[in-house]
Design an enzyme around this catalytic site. Structure first.
Site, PDB file in Angstrom:
ATOM      1  N   SER A 280       0.215   0.514  -2.954  1.00  0.00           N
ATOM      2  CA  SER A 280       0.682  -0.508  -2.311  1.00  0.00           C
ATOM      3  C   SER A 280       1.503  -0.339  -0.992  1.00  0.00           C
ATOM      4  O   SER A 280       2.367   1.060  -1.082  1.00  0.00           O
ATOM      5  CB  SER A 280       1.454  -1.295  -3.274  1.00  0.00           C
ATOM      6  OG  SER A 280       2.007  -2.743  -2.630  1.00  0.00           O
TER       7      SER A 280
ATOM      8  N   CYS B 206      17.997  -9.613 -20.243  1.00  0.00           N
ATOM      9  CA  CYS B 206      18.895 -10.184 -19.452  1.00  0.00           C
ATOM     10  C   CYS B 206      18.193 -10.895 -17.714  1.00  0.00           C
ATOM     11  O   CYS B 206      18.580 -12.353 -17.759  1.00  0.00           O
ATOM     12  CB  CYS B 206      20.300 -10.552 -19.790  1.00  0.00           C
ATOM     13  SG  CYS B 206      20.924 -11.949 -21.010  1.00  0.00           S
TER      14      CYS B 206
END
Lengths: 197, 401
Positions: B204, B330
């Site tokens: 990439s 989280c």
């Protein structure tokens, strides 16, 4: 630069937490409760001092993310001066409101604060031979990740939860490991039988 | 406040030379497929870039397919299996299984889950505590039904590098094709497809100082192939869509310069990474360094801090201008901590408390010194307010299940 994920109040309580229980050994708590599960990423401890039926001081410790830390911090401010009966009724919604809101995927981080507080109050009652003040049958934890009890499911059903999704929306039950689904479906069915139309 | 960027594995800024190349090429707007001079002008630049990409990985130009990025490259290869078209199925015959690992990037894991729904059996190979492929497990699942083995070259979270050459040899020995997601490796390490023997390799642009939205799928000559995106003859009919001139030109430049600077840059980043690791180990107790001790990306350091949750560390560091990432649930909103760290057998508390520092060309020694200084008080502060550090550690059993 774009804003933080959190409100300014959350940010303030996270950066400058109030009432942290820094020295647990020398703090003479009248009641102490700990809830949550570190596997799920948050755990909270609440310690209270009680005078004439009111919370005189509230200290805490939290393992968790910014919203978990901020939730306990604001809770500790919010409950000071309240009677035990009032404090026992604090809900996650109260906490979220005082935090100026939380992002949706963070609401579950705030539901432990009120439970830790209730555990501390229950501990106080027990230490002082006031078990009579407690609910007759002790609540049984069904979802250990989110610390949701059978009483919570009962309450949610009373407030209108019919499906598992509605129950999850109201309580966040089973939103972490999901292992409690079978048991909670059973209870959901049971309470719907009791309270449903 | 001077900000410090230590999240190069997430994405990189443009290298100044790449930026310059883009600016110089802003007027190259012609459609490279057009026959007129504008088209030819663009096409010439695309082909120059293709050559640079090929050279970096030891391929030939026609084996380079430009895509929209690493995720597209991975999707294209994996979806060859069970695609139902004669081009691939003719090749694979009765082979219809995929073998991958438990620590792949979501663009591989989610894609193979989709394949599973379409009826393709998928085997997930375990890793050891350092994140290395369990070769015995691999040997036990690659067989006469295996169509494709897809194992990442280097892990984005913990930096562990796999022995792709040995894995490829095993796949080929059993008659399967081999793909490697080398998004974190190309431009950072010497990668040579001839030496590795792989049939497919993805990389990439935005992980090696080129812009987002451009990537490469290396496809060995003679491999089965089927377009993921239909509707044009671009890339020899292998990937439809008007080519991203600027992205591709920039990627070519990035390949040229990372190839040129690699030896020195590997040494420099290893030095900085080791300095950061030693500094953290020296100043902060109760930590765990994740990943392999030696087979590790030069600029990647993943550390778990006992008793503290990663998002809290990340945000405190952000307040002092230091940008890192975490494997905590989280921070992702997924409720699950890093699948990679869990797959290494580390318990979820440590996964929740993991922080990834990833360095690149802009990282300096002064920055590393500052990070070491800033980190200690932050960890101490969070541990002071944590239930699971110090005296309450023994309470864990009461609360957990």
């Amino acid at each position: 630069m774009s804003e933080w994920l959190y409100s300014d109040i959350v940010k303030d309580h996270f950066m400058h937490p109030k009432n942290v229980l820094e020295d647990e050994d020398s703090y003479q708590a009248d009641g102490k409760g700990i809830v949550g599960n570190i596997r799920c990423g948050d755990q909270m401890l609440v310690a209270i001092k009680v005078k004439e039926g009111r919370i005189q001081d509230c200290r805490w410790k939290t393992y968790g993310c910014a919203s978990a830390i901020a939730s306990t911090s604001i809770l500790s401010e919010y409950v000071k001066g309240k009677t035990l009966e009032e404090a026992y009724k604090v809900t996650p919604q109260d906490i979220v409101e005082h935090l100026g809101g939380l992002p949706d995927h963070k609401i579950h981080c705030s539901v432990l604060g009120d439970k830790a507080l209730r555990a501390a109050i229950e501990d106080y009652y027990k230490r002082n031979g006031l078990e009579g003040k407690l609910e007759k049958e002790p609540a049984v934890v069904i979802c250990t990740c989110m610390d949701i009890t059978d009483k919570d499911i009962e309450e949610a059903v009373k407030k209108g939860a019919k499906t598992y999704e509605e129950l999850q929306n109201m309580t966040k039950i089973g939103t972490v490991c999901g292992q409690c689904k079978e048991k909670s479906l059973e209870l959901l069915h049971q309470y719907n039988h009791l309270y449903g139309e | 406040m001077n900000r410090i960027y230590l999240d190069y594995n997430a994405t990189t800024p443009l290298h100044p030379e790449v930026k310059e190349e883009i600016v110089k090429s802003l007027d190259i707007f012609g459609n490279p497929s057009s026959m007129h001079s504008f088209g030819r002008e663009a096409n010439e630049r695309i082909e120059k870039s293709r050559k640079r990409c090929a050279d970096l990985i030891g391929a030939s130009s026609r084996e380079i397919i430009f895509t929209g990025g690493g995720s597209e490259s991975n999707n294209t290869v994996l979806k060859l299996v069970g695609c139902g078209e004669a081009c691939c199925c003719g090749y694979f015959g009765c082979r219809n299984e995929v073998v991958t690992s438990t620590i792949e990037h979501p663009s591989v894991l989610e894609t193979v889950k989709t394949l599973e729904k379409r009826g393709v059996p998928v085997h997930y190979v375990r890793v050891d505590s350092f994140g290395k492929i369990d070769m015995d497990h691999l040997r036990s699942v690659v067989g006469e039904k295996t169509a494709l083995v897809s194992i990442m070259y280097a892990n984005n979270e913990i930096g562990t590098i796999q022995d792709i050459k040995a894995i490829t040899a095993l796949a080929h020995e059993r008659g399967a094709l081999m793909h490697t997601d080398a998004v974190q490796a190309v431009g950072k390490l010497p990668v040579n497809v001839a030496d590795l023997g792989v049939d497919f390799l993805s990389f990439s642009g935005h992980k090696l100082y080129a812009p987002k939205g451009v990537g490469v799928l290396y496809t060995r000559t003679g491999s089965p192939y089927c377009s993921l995106i239909h509707g044009g003859h671009q890339e020899g009919g292998r990937r439809a869509g008007t080519l991203n001139n600027l992205g591709i030109i920039a990627l070519g430049k990035a390949c040229e310069l990372t190839g040129r600077e690699m030896t020195e840059e590997v040494r420099r980043l290893e030095y900085l990474r080791n300095k950061l690791r030693d500094g953290i180990e020296k100043t902060i107790s109760d930590i765990r360094v994740n990943g392999h001790p030696t087979d590790l990306l030069p600029g990647t350091l993943n550390v778990s801090f006992y008793g503290v949750e990663g998002e809290a560390i990340l945000l405190y560091l952000d307040m002092v201008g230091i940008s890192v990432s975490t494997g905590s649930a989280c921070a992702t909103g997924s409720l699950e901590p890093s699948h990679v760290i869990l797959a290494t057998g580390t318990d979820s508390e440590l996964a929740h408390g993991s922080i990834r520092f990833s360095m690149g060309f802009g990282t300096t020694e002064e920055e590393i010194d500052r990070v070491i200084r800033e980190l200690k008080p932050i960890i101490e502060r969070l541990r002071k307010m944590s239930t699971v550090y110090g005296k309450n550690r023994e309470l864990q059993g009461v609360c957990a299940k």
